[in-house]
Structure formats: structure tokens, C-alpha cells
Design an enzyme around this catalytic site. Structure first.
Site, mmCIF file in Angstrom:
data_model
loop_
_atom_site.group_PDB
_atom_site.id
_atom_site.type_symbol
_atom_site.label_atom_id
_atom_site.label_comp_id
_atom_site.label_asym_id
_atom_site.label_seq_id
_atom_site.Cartn_x
_atom_site.Cartn_y
_atom_site.Cartn_z
ATOM 1 N N TYR A 142 -44.054 19.719 -21.023
ATOM 2 C CA TYR A 142 -43.996 20.524 -19.794
ATOM 3 C C TYR A 142 -43.954 19.656 -18.541
ATOM 4 C CZ TYR A 142 -44.660 25.318 -21.445
ATOM 5 O OH TYR A 142 -44.504 26.558 -21.991
ATOM 6 N N LYS A 192 -46.496 17.866 -35.016
ATOM 7 C CA LYS A 192 -45.402 17.554 -35.942
ATOM 8 C C LYS A 192 -45.433 16.047 -36.185
ATOM 9 C CE LYS A 192 -41.900 19.582 -36.935
ATOM 10 N NZ LYS A 192 -41.458 20.057 -38.283
ATOM 11 N N ASP A 225 -44.989 23.958 -37.585
ATOM 12 C CA ASP A 225 -44.117 24.985 -38.178
ATOM 13 C C ASP A 225 -44.824 25.665 -39.352
ATOM 14 O OD1 ASP A 225 -43.985 22.592 -39.619
ATOM 15 O OD2 ASP A 225 -41.885 22.850 -40.198
ATOM 16 N N ASP A 249 -47.884 27.112 -26.525
ATOM 17 C CA ASP A 249 -47.199 28.217 -25.853
ATOM 18 C C ASP A 249 -46.649 29.184 -26.902
ATOM 19 O OD1 ASP A 249 -45.986 29.632 -23.687
ATOM 20 O OD2 ASP A 249 -44.077 28.675 -24.189
ATOM 21 N N ASP A 253 -48.315 32.998 -28.426
ATOM 22 C CA ASP A 253 -47.581 34.272 -28.372
ATOM 23 C C ASP A 253 -47.553 34.925 -29.751
ATOM 24 O OD1 ASP A 253 -47.001 34.239 -25.680
ATOM 25 O OD2 ASP A 253 -44.866 34.614 -25.949
HETATM 26 C C1 IPM Z 1 -47.623 31.075 -20.633
HETATM 27 C C2 IPM Z 1 -46.276 31.307 -20.019
HETATM 28 C C3 IPM Z 1 -45.983 30.139 -19.090
HETATM 29 C C4 IPM Z 1 -45.854 28.891 -19.941
HETATM 30 C C5 IPM Z 1 -44.798 30.307 -18.153
HETATM 31 C C6 IPM Z 1 -44.888 31.591 -17.340
HETATM 32 C C7 IPM Z 1 -44.608 29.125 -17.259
HETATM 33 O O1 IPM Z 1 -45.323 31.471 -20.995
HETATM 34 O O2 IPM Z 1 -48.609 30.979 -19.877
HETATM 35 O O3 IPM Z 1 -47.714 31.003 -21.849
HETATM 36 O O4 IPM Z 1 -44.783 28.614 -20.508
HETATM 37 O O5 IPM Z 1 -46.843 28.171 -20.062
HETATM 38 MG MG MG Z 2 -46.095 31.517 -22.978
#
Ligand code: IPM
Ligand code: MG
Length: 368
Positions: A142, A192, A225, A249, A253
Site C-alpha cells: 500500500y 506467501k 491463498d 484487506d 472482506d
Molecule cells: C478497507 C478499504 C480501504 C483499503 C480502501 C477504502 C482504501 O478497502 O479499509 O479495507 O483498501 O484499505
Molecule cells: Mg478493504
């Protein structure tokens, strides 16, 4: 002694609506539990861009550095898609994370009993699920340099750099081990190492910190993975997962969706202790700005309300009050109050954002 201070950054989309409900919860703790906060509000993301031409002004950045905790709503929206990369709403959030040095991002994925049917997974796989992803938040690909889109001969090249120092890995590993000790004493580290040198170093450093300082915690390693696969196969095998910025990230999710209720999940981003002993901290819901439903009263404020519960626990040492708030939310769900994201077609009329907020306040009243 002065009151602890909070900076609220509602941001874009549904951010302002859900943060309005959080504000009522904050006021409730002031009126009923003697926990009074000095609250200020400011702009971030697209809202800040519209007002000032930047997703985060230096003044707001300075304020964020001074307060005891920042509560953020959400940033982004289609209106800002065409903006130059450097002023996109997300850059505001990333600047906060980087300059406050919020290296440990805690993302709990917890399946609420009343909502287990909502998961896309079979109920037995997710009911009772309670895992904590600790995502490194201020380094890795990042932020690594060099980065950019360059001209190389006749074509363009997009470049990002995955870079981790030993100390960056060590400090987030410590955060994960500390948390594990307060939970089921188990950490799984994901990288990884089969492909990336930064993954080899990650695995080595996590192991060294474990052996030297946390030998009592059970540590395992997984390629990221395979970790994604195991998270969907049998997520209850995990307690704390520690991983880098990009894998975190994606895996967070995935984990969020297992619970079936993205609208319910909070997060905390923590840095090093300030002079008063509190960690630098920013709390935000895991969900985004949901521009498609902004202004319709459909948004679920629970993730933001539960983020404030995390603030009570991690910034203000009010674990009992945090639990009171979490139980109030659970009670509301058990009573059948549902915002639109927690319903299926034909389930009846959903509660609005404001009604959900009111229900949480009523449950807090009942807790006294
Ligand atoms: C998160 C989001 C952020 C990230 C974005 C909005 C920059 O997806 O907080 O997970 O990628 O970290
Ligand atoms: Mg995210």
C-alpha cells in the site's frame, strides 16, 4: 481532568447518517454513565474534497493527531471516480492511517446468532464464529516505494513495491499475540513465503517474536491463498489471524462476508501509545460508503455503533461499558429489529437507520 476527546469524521455516502446515530449513543453514555466526551466533527474524503479540494486538510490531520480517538464513517463514491489518484477520497483515509501510524488493524468477524441464516455459508459452518483478523495497516504494498505508472520504452509500466522491515512485522505480531492471550491463545500468521521474500521475512520474524516473548501462544503459519480456502472451508479453526496489508484487506472482506452481515462489523486501527498512555486510534465500520443507498434511511448504523464500543474498550479502558453496548445491539437483533441489509424480500418492513439507532438506545436504557 478534562474530558477525553473524540473527532468524528462522517465522510461520504451513508457515513453521515450512521455517524448521527453513533453521536446519540455517545450522548447516552454521557447522560447515563458519566462518560462525557468532548466531540468535534470535521470533513474527510469526497466531502472534504468538495469543500477544500483535498480529501483531508492539514488542519483536520493535525486535529486527528491531537484527539484521544477518531471515529470515521466511510469515504468514496462514484462522484469521485474520475478524480486524480492523489485527491481520491481514499487518499484521505490512507493519510490518516499512515501519519497516525495506525499499524494494527483489528477486524473482528463475528457471527451474531440472530443472523446466522444470512450467511451464504451453511449455518453450522458459521454459527458462533468469532475470529479476529489483525491486518498490518501502514506498510507493505500500500505504501512501498517506488510506485507509480511509468513510461518504459514504448509502453507504460505500473509499479508497486511490497516492502516490510523487521520492526514493522515485529510490532504487529506483538499486537496479535497480545490479543490472542485475551482470547483463545491461538494465532495463525498468513503470507506467501513460498513466492515472496517479504513473506519469508514475515514468517521468520513472527516465529522469532513468538519463541522469545509468547511461547505460551499456539502459533501456526499458512500461505495466504490456502488461508482463504480454509476460511471458507472451516472458519472456526481460527482465533486470531495476523497478516500483511494487502492480504489482510482481502481476507478481512472474505471473513466479513462469512458472518452474513457486513453492516454489523466494526474495526479498530491502533498505533503506539500517546503520552497519556492511550494508543493512537481510529475506529470505523468495515463496510464502505454504500452510495447506492445513501440518503434513503436504509443504512445499518450497527457497525459504526459497535466501532464506538471498540473505542470504549481499546482507547478508554471501559470494557464493561463496551460489553453493555455490544449486548444492547445483540438484544435489538434478538428482538427482531432489522435494517434492510438484514432482511430478505418479503420479510416485512425494515427498520430505518434512525429506528435502529433508537432501538439500540432503548436497549441501553433497559440495561440500567
Ligand atoms: C478497507 C478499504 C480501504 C483499503 C480502501 C477504502 C482504501 O478497502 O479499509 O479495507 O483498501 O484499505
Ligand atoms: Mg478493504
Amino acid at each position: 481532568m478534562s474530558n477525553p476527546s473524540l473527532l468524528i469524521l462522517p465522510g461520504d455516502g451513508i457515513g453521515p447518517e450512521v455517524m448521527a446515530e453513533v453521536r446519540k449513543v455517545i450522548d447516552w453514555f454521557g447522560a447515563n454513565r458519566g462518560l462525557t466526551f468532548d466531540v468535534s466533527e470535521d470533513l474527510v474524503g469526497g466531502a472534504a474534497y468538495d469543500a477544500h479540494g483535498t480529501p483531508l486538510t492539514d488542519e483536520t490531520m493535525a486535529k486527528a493527531q491531537q484527539v484521544d480517538a477518531v471515529l470515521l464513517g466511510a469515504v468514496g463514491g462514484p462522484k469521485y471516480d474520475k478524480l486524480d489518484f492523489s485527491v481520491k477520497p481514499e487518499r484521505g483515509l490512507l493519510r490518516l492511517r499512515k501519519e497516525m501510524d495506525l499499524y494494527a488493524n483489528l477486524r473482528p468477524a463475528q457471527c451474531f446468532d440472530a443472523l446466522a441464516d444470512f450467511s451464504s455459508m451453511k449455518k453450522e459452518i458459521v454459527s458462533g464464529l468469532d475470529i479476529m483478523i489483525v491486518r498490518e495497516l501502514t506498510s507493505g504494498i500500500y505504501f512501498g516505494e517506488p510506485r507509480g505508472v511509468f513510461k518504459d520504452g514504448n509502453e507504460r509500466v505500473g509499479l508497486n513495491t511490497q516492502r516490510y522491515t523487521e520492526s514493522e512485522i515485529a510490532r504487529v505480531a506483538r499486537s496479535a499475540f497480545e490479543l490472542a492471550r485475551k482470547r483463545s491463545n491461538k494465532v495463525c500468521s498468513m503470507e506467501k513465503a513460498n513466492v515472496m521474500e517479504s513473506g519469508v521475512l514475515w514468517r521468520d520474524v513472527v516465529t522469532e517474536i513468538h519463541d522469545a516473548e509468547y511461547p505460551d501462544v499456539e502459533l501456526s503459519h499458512m500461505y495466504a491463498d490456502a488461508g482463504a480456502m480454509q476460511l471458507t472451508r472451516w472458519p472456526k479453526q481460527f482465533d486470531v489471524i495476523v497478516t500483511d496489508n494487502l492480504f489482510g484487506d482481502m481476507l478481512s472482506d472474505l471473513a466479513a462476508m462469512l458472518t452474513g452481515s457486513l453492516g454489523m462489523l466494526p474495526s479498530a486501527s491502533l498505533g503506539s501509545p500517546m503520552e497519556n498512555g492511550r494508543p493512537k486510534a481510529l475506529y470505523e465500520p468495515v463496510h464502505g460508503s454504500a452510495p447506492d443507498i445513501a440518503g434513503t434511511g436504509k443504512a445499518n448504523p450497527c457497525a459504526s455503533i459497535l466501532s464506538f464500543a471498540m473505542a470504549l474498550r481499546y482507547s478508554f479502558d471501559q470494557g464493561d461499558e463496551a460489553t453493555r453496548l455490544e449486548q444492547a445491539v445483540e438484544k435489538v437483533l434478538a428482538d427482531g429489529v432489522r435494517t434492510a441489509d438484514l432482511m430478505q424480500a418479503g420479510d416485512g418492513t425494515p427498520a430505518t437507520t434512525v429506528e435502529m439507532g433508537q432501538a439500540v438506545i432503548a436497549a441501553l436504557d433497559a440495561s440500567l
